[in-house]
Design an enzyme around this catalytic site. Structure first.
Site, PDB file in Angstrom:
ATOM      1  NE  ARG A 207      12.198 -17.996  15.614  1.00  0.00           N
ATOM      2  CZ  ARG A 207      13.610 -18.399  16.246  1.00  0.00           C
ATOM      3  NH1 ARG A 207      12.612 -19.530  17.068  1.00  0.00           N
ATOM      4  NH2 ARG A 207      14.618 -17.760  15.815  1.00  0.00           N
ATOM      5  CG  PHE A 261      10.406 -29.365  22.618  1.00  0.00           C
ATOM      6  CD1 PHE A 261      10.599 -30.212  23.555  1.00  0.00           C
ATOM      7  CD2 PHE A 261      10.264 -30.272  21.297  1.00  0.00           C
ATOM      8  CE1 PHE A 261      10.793 -31.927  23.490  1.00  0.00           C
ATOM      9  CE2 PHE A 261       9.192 -31.490  21.792  1.00  0.00           C
ATOM     10  CZ  PHE A 261      10.009 -32.258  22.951  1.00  0.00           C
ATOM     11  CG  ASP A 283       9.784 -25.351  27.527  1.00  0.00           C
ATOM     12  OD1 ASP A 283      10.305 -25.580  25.955  1.00  0.00           O
ATOM     13  OD2 ASP A 283      10.198 -25.484  28.580  1.00  0.00           O
ATOM     14  CB  ALA A 312       6.980 -32.783  24.315  1.00  0.00           C
ATOM     15  CG  ASP A 356      12.510 -25.744  17.247  1.00  0.00           C
ATOM     16  OD1 ASP A 356      13.333 -27.137  17.080  1.00  0.00           O
ATOM     17  OD2 ASP A 356      12.775 -24.779  17.745  1.00  0.00           O
ATOM     18  CB  CYS A 396      19.080 -28.670  16.652  1.00  0.00           C
ATOM     19  SG  CYS A 396      18.114 -28.940  18.268  1.00  0.00           S
TER      20      CYS A 396
END
Length: 457
Positions: A207, A261, A283, A312, A356, A396
């Protein structure tokens, strides 16, 4: 101590520091180990390899906790491990909010602990750790001296260990929200209803890495620094627009940013801190957006942030569709009556688009579908980046290996007619160390790309 004997043809993961033993790697079990208890691990020649806790109901039957003899995982054992965890975090993290225990990477497989100042959130993911709950709490009290410990073992992975999902206070007075500091920003964390433990510390350094993207955009809007003389005859160098008027908006040189997100709005906060002109925070969860609103107001950024509750994928597609329709009308390609409103509610673009998303591939079998998902989200995201702007994107999903993630983005760029220049490539932060030989810990991929159109080069 009971022992397990490994078969001769297994992969030599333990010797390479990987702490898992799968059920199909075990030739024999000597003694009668209780589920959750410690067992000695021996190879086919009866050579000692380590000690781990045992669960015959799990596909990962043994998880190693020590390469040297160990009799019991008591409070003293956890105090020793937690002290080492604290020393590592003090060295690399300035704040007192971070991932305190990162499972296998801190030699405590099945245990996650996040520290939020004097509040601690615990996840017990395995039977072996679940049975040590009291010792873990006592050791945390000794090492961190928290005022509150809360358990967030409300995760589906516990079912693979034969455990039910659990959530609730373990120590001290109950606290629903806690305010932490990250990179000089205040963040309110919902430890009871937020995702996972309430906050994602793994992107802390990532970030902060968006700082260089946030300034240097005023010239594109026709704003430049020029001398102006006031009524007293004093000459000041101030920003002026293309009509020669002074620009008084303090963030005139900042980027326009879209964060998808958003969860708690952490990238939005950093964008504002570093000088963004306007941020769109999106979101699908109303609870997440409410959390983001709280954090934006907490830092005094309310005048520069708009909040969007939407899917999104659908939102990005609608913006791309509107952009394409707008371009077609402007070029005279479309036969549509220009007096009639456009069919698509979109057409917006941003200097920086941040993606993200949650994990798209939670299993190996989901990789093919995840490839489509990552390609789609990045394809539409980069189409909405202003020429020469930046796409900030992450994955992730452990099963989405780095080469696959980059492949999905490369294919998206080809379809979009874009040329991407890789500016930054990072992983999880320093409070998420990675053991060489344990690839499951290498899950987070984070990239910043400059986005250029082939037609403009």
């Amino acid at each position: 101590m009971p022992a397990i004997l490994l078969n001769k043809n297994r992969k030599k993961r333990l010797e390479q520091a990987h702490p898992w033993v799968f059920n199909n790697e075990i030739d024999a079990v000597e003694g009668e180990p209780a589920a959750g208890s410690l067992v000695e691990i021996q190879d086919h020649r009866r050579r000692f390899l380590g000690v781990g806790y045992y669960n015959p109901a799990s596909q990962i039957t043994v998880r190693l906790v020590s390469f040297t003899p160990l009799e019991v995982m008591d409070t003293a054992f956890f105090v020793e491990r937690f002290t080492a965890c604290l020393q590592h975090r003090k060295r690399f993290v300035k704040e007192t909010a971070y991932r305190f225990v990162y499972g296998e990477a801190d030699f405590l497989p099945g245990l996650i602990v996040d520290r939020f100042n004097d509040t601690v959130v615990v996840q017990l993911l395995t039977l072996g750790m679940d049975q040590c709950r009291a010792q873990i709490v006592e050791a945390l009290v000794q090492v961190l001296k928290p005022v509150h410990i809360y358990e967030r073992s409300d995760v589906s992975i516990r079912a693979m260990e034969g455990l039910e999902e659990v959530q609730g206070p373990l120590y001290g007075e109950r606290t629903h929200h806690v305010v932490i500091e990250e990179n000089g920003l205040k963040v309110s964390v919902d430890i009871e209803q937020g995702q996972k433990t309430g906050y994602f510390f793994d992107q802390r350094e990532n970030r902060a890495s968006i700082e260089p993207l946030m300034l240097g955009w005023g010239e594109r809007s026709g704003i430049a620094i020029a001398p102006m003389t006031d009524e007293a005859g004093n000459v000041r160098h101030v920003p002026v627009n293309n009509k020669g008027k002074e620009v008084t908006f303090p963030y005139w040189d900042g980027a326009t940013v879209l964060e998808c997100f958003s969860h708690t709005g952490s990238f939005t906060l950093h964008a504002c801190k570093y000088g963004a002109k306007k941020v769109s925070c999106l979101d699908i969860s109303e609870h997440a957006i409410e959390s983001a609103k709280t954090n934006v107001e907490l830092n005094g950024f309310g005048d520069r942030v708009e909040f969007i509750v939407a899917d999104a994928f659908e939102y990005l597609r609608s913006q791309v569709k509107g952009l394409q329709e707008r371009k077609a009308r402007a070029a005279g390609i479309s036969k549509a009556d220009t007096s009639v409103p456009m069919t698509a509610n979109g057409g917006r673009t941003w200097d920086v688009v941040i993606l993200d998303p949650p994990a798209f591939a939670k299993t190996k079998g989901a990789v093919k579908g995840a490839m489509r998902g990552y390609k789609d989200i990045n394809l539409h995201g980069m189409k909405l980046v202003n020429e020469g702007g930046y796409l900030v994107t992450a994955s992730c999903s452990y099963h989405m290996q780095p080469e696959l993630f980059l492949q999905a983005i490369k294919e998206a760029a080809e379809d979009a007619g874009k040329v991407l220049r890789l500016i930054e490539w990072k992983a999880a932060g320093k409070d998420h160390p990675q053991i060489l030989g344990v690839p499951e810990g290498h899950y987070l991929k984070f990239a910043i790309f400059e986005v250029r159109s082939k037609s403009e080069i």
